[in-house]
Write a protein that holds these residues in place. Structure first.
Motif, mmCIF file in Angstrom:
data_model
loop_
_atom_site.group_PDB
_atom_site.id
_atom_site.type_symbol
_atom_site.label_atom_id
_atom_site.label_comp_id
_atom_site.label_asym_id
_atom_site.label_seq_id
_atom_site.Cartn_x
_atom_site.Cartn_y
_atom_site.Cartn_z
ATOM 1 N N HIS A 37 0.830 -1.201 0.000
ATOM 2 C CA HIS A 37 0.000 0.000 0.000
ATOM 3 C C HIS A 37 0.867 1.253 0.000
ATOM 4 N N ALA A 38 1.951 1.219 0.763
ATOM 5 C CA ALA A 38 2.819 2.399 0.872
ATOM 6 C C ALA A 38 3.403 2.787 -0.475
ATOM 7 N N ILE A 39 3.753 1.795 -1.304
ATOM 8 C CA ILE A 39 4.341 2.108 -2.608
ATOM 9 C C ILE A 39 3.315 2.046 -3.734
ATOM 10 N N GLY A 40 2.053 1.818 -3.382
ATOM 11 C CA GLY A 40 1.009 1.818 -4.403
ATOM 12 C C GLY A 40 1.016 0.612 -5.313
ATOM 13 N N PHE A 41 1.521 -0.520 -4.820
ATOM 14 C CA PHE A 41 1.599 -1.738 -5.635
ATOM 15 C C PHE A 41 0.484 -2.728 -5.291
ATOM 16 N N ASP A 42 -0.505 -2.294 -4.531
ATOM 17 C CA ASP A 42 -1.547 -3.217 -4.074
ATOM 18 C C ASP A 42 -2.621 -3.418 -5.145
ATOM 19 N N ARG A 43 -2.214 -4.030 -6.231
ATOM 20 C CA ARG A 43 -3.118 -4.377 -7.328
ATOM 21 C C ARG A 43 -3.749 -5.747 -7.079
ATOM 22 N N PHE A 396 6.047 1.825 -12.642
ATOM 23 C CA PHE A 396 4.851 1.021 -12.394
ATOM 24 C C PHE A 396 3.578 1.833 -12.636
ATOM 25 N N HIS A 397 3.489 3.008 -12.047
ATOM 26 C CA HIS A 397 2.248 3.774 -12.087
ATOM 27 C C HIS A 397 2.043 4.511 -13.401
ATOM 28 N N ARG A 398 3.107 4.904 -14.041
ATOM 29 C CA ARG A 398 2.956 5.646 -15.286
ATOM 30 C C ARG A 398 2.941 4.734 -16.510
ATOM 31 N N HIS A 399 3.678 3.616 -16.405
ATOM 32 C CA HIS A 399 3.837 2.766 -17.596
ATOM 33 C C HIS A 399 3.470 1.305 -17.360
#
Length: 461
Positions: A37-43, A396-399
């Protein structure tokens, strides 16, 4: 039993798959969902194929991590999948424990064909088990107790492997460990100093360290082996991550024209389907360990040669040979490294590109310009390695490209994609990386702002 029970895995996942992060938090490692969650990888990933993951919104993600190198053939390779199905459908009398299963012998034969100077194989369930076997075999065969290893090495997290793990944070609080000793990679004088004591069983070394993607200096392995043999000690190669074609040769030690006495390998061996590890060694070493019938089980693993793992391993080696996987790793690795190396002079934050084949390290360094240097220093004061994490986050988030920082407190991104990637995947990564580096040099919140956000999130309970 008179009635047959029914278990529907797909229905279970459909009903409760969305609870994955809550289940992890409640019953497994509570820090994992917090970190994601902290790095926004919780897909929420629903399926995967080849070099791509797919989430519940149908979006694709280019996987340049390959499960830490496990999916060398890409995810869900049909040939390996079919081999596992065939092993299950055959209804084999597996793991009788009093049998000589043919699939284990066939996989050992196929593996040894790639290291013809070695003679026998022990099968376990993981990379750390393969290393543990090598440590035990080296100690018993030489009658000596100490292992020399290299600083910043990994090698595994079980007690024996942890004793030769060069990362302090992994070892902290788990001692006392075995009396082994670390030297700097490439330091022959330090190795010779340890060998003079006469109690060294061997040197355990990754030809390319996973942490930081540090490549053994040219000539080091050959000179080390000569020193070791002159003192009655062994060269042990840890090829758990760098082996199985990743560097453009089947084993990474083959780039250096050496013949290790013991080799540990795992990860890619089963195509990602079944946990498996293997320790390859010389005849005389195995003959000492298994010296009589009373010692037949002196080192063994209940699940070590199970049929599914052996079938997956055979299929993986078949695919590597028939589909030119190792050659593709060499070709795509050269293409990717050349493209990245050409960017070093273009971006002052980009310090170095190194590696072999499709095991590549991208290292970032302190910029010269005042504005960027100030921002860089601020991130470093908060936590070393944070800038590299901002690049991983932006990719990860942009591409929608999955990468990793190659070790705690390091400003290095590691690329270990499937060995089956093509020019389309190389182009996608290169275009994305250029875009992210352009943004970083413009001082965009895409990278620098994330660093501040991550610091804030990591401080929350």
């Amino acid at each position: 039993m008179s009635t047959e029970s029914h278990f529907d895995l797909r229905d279970l996942l459909a009903r409760r798959g969305g609870e994955r992060y809550d289940l992890q938090r409640r019953y497994l490692n509570p820090q994992l969902p917090r970190m994601l969650h902290a790095i926004g990888f919780d897909r929420i990933y629903t399926h995967a194929e080849g070099a791509y993951l797919y989430d519940d919104a149908g979006r694709d993600y280019l996987d340049m991590l390959a499960g830490f190198g496990v999916f060398a053939l890409g995810r869900n390779h049909p040939v390996v999948r079919q081999a596992v199905h065939d092993a299950l459908d055959a209804g084999l009398a597996d793991l009788t424990q009093f049998d000589a299963p043919p699939l284990a012998g066939l996989l050992a034969e196929a593996l040894l064909a790639h290291a013809p100077h070695l003679d026998r194989v022990y099968f376990g369930n993981s990379g750390t088990e393969a290393v543990e076997a090598a440590l035990k075999f080296a100690r018993f065969a030489t009658g000596r107790k100490r292992i020399v290893y290299c600083k910043h090495a990994f090698h595994g997290l079980t007690a024996g492997s942890l004793s030769v793990n060069g990362e302090v944070d992994f070892r902290k609080g788990f001692g006392p460990l075995l009396p082994d000793v670390a030297i700097a990679m490439g330091d022959l004088a330090a190795l010779e100093h340890q060998l003079r004591r006469g109690d060294v069983a061997g040197l355990l070394v990754e030809p390319i360290q996973g942490k930081g993607v540090a490549v053994a200096p040219p000539g080091f392995l050959a000179a080390a082996q000569q020193l070791l043999h002159s003192h009655g000690a062994l060269l042990i190669a840890d090829e758990v991550q760098c082996g199985m074609g990743r560097t453009g040769d089947f084993f990474a030690f083959q780039h250096e024209n050496v013949e290790p006495d013991l080799v540990a390998t795992a990860k890619a061996l089963s195509g990602g389907y079944i946990p498996v590890g293997a320790t390859l060694g010389r005849e005389w070493i195995f003959a000492k360990v298994y010296s009589s019938m009373s010692r037949v089980l002196v080192h063994d693993s209940t699940f070590g040669s199970n049929a599914q793992a052996m079938a997956a391993g055979l299929a993986t080696l078949h695919v590597m040979q028939t589909e030119g996987v190792v050659e593709n790793a060499r070709k795509m690795g050269e293409l990717l490294q050349t493209g990245l190396a050409d960017l070093v002079d273009r971006y002052e934050l980009l310090h170095e590109v190194r590696g072999r084949g499709l095991m590549i390290g991208i290292e970032f360094g302190r910029p010269e310009s005042w504005k960027r240097r100030t921002a860089w220093t601020g991130l470093r004061l908060a936590r070393k390695g944070l800038f590299a994490q901002t690049i991983v986050h932006a990719l990860f988030h942009r591409h929608r490209i999955l990468t990793q920082v190659s070790g705690d407190h390091l400003e290095v991104i590691k690329l270990i994609p499937p060995l089956t990637i093509g020019e389309a995947e190389v182009d996608r990564f290169m275009n994305a990386f250029v875009d992210v580096m352009d943004e970083a040099h413009r001082g965009s919140a895409l990278t620098w702002g994330f660093g501040k956000m991550l610091i804030q999130r990591s401080r929350r309970p």
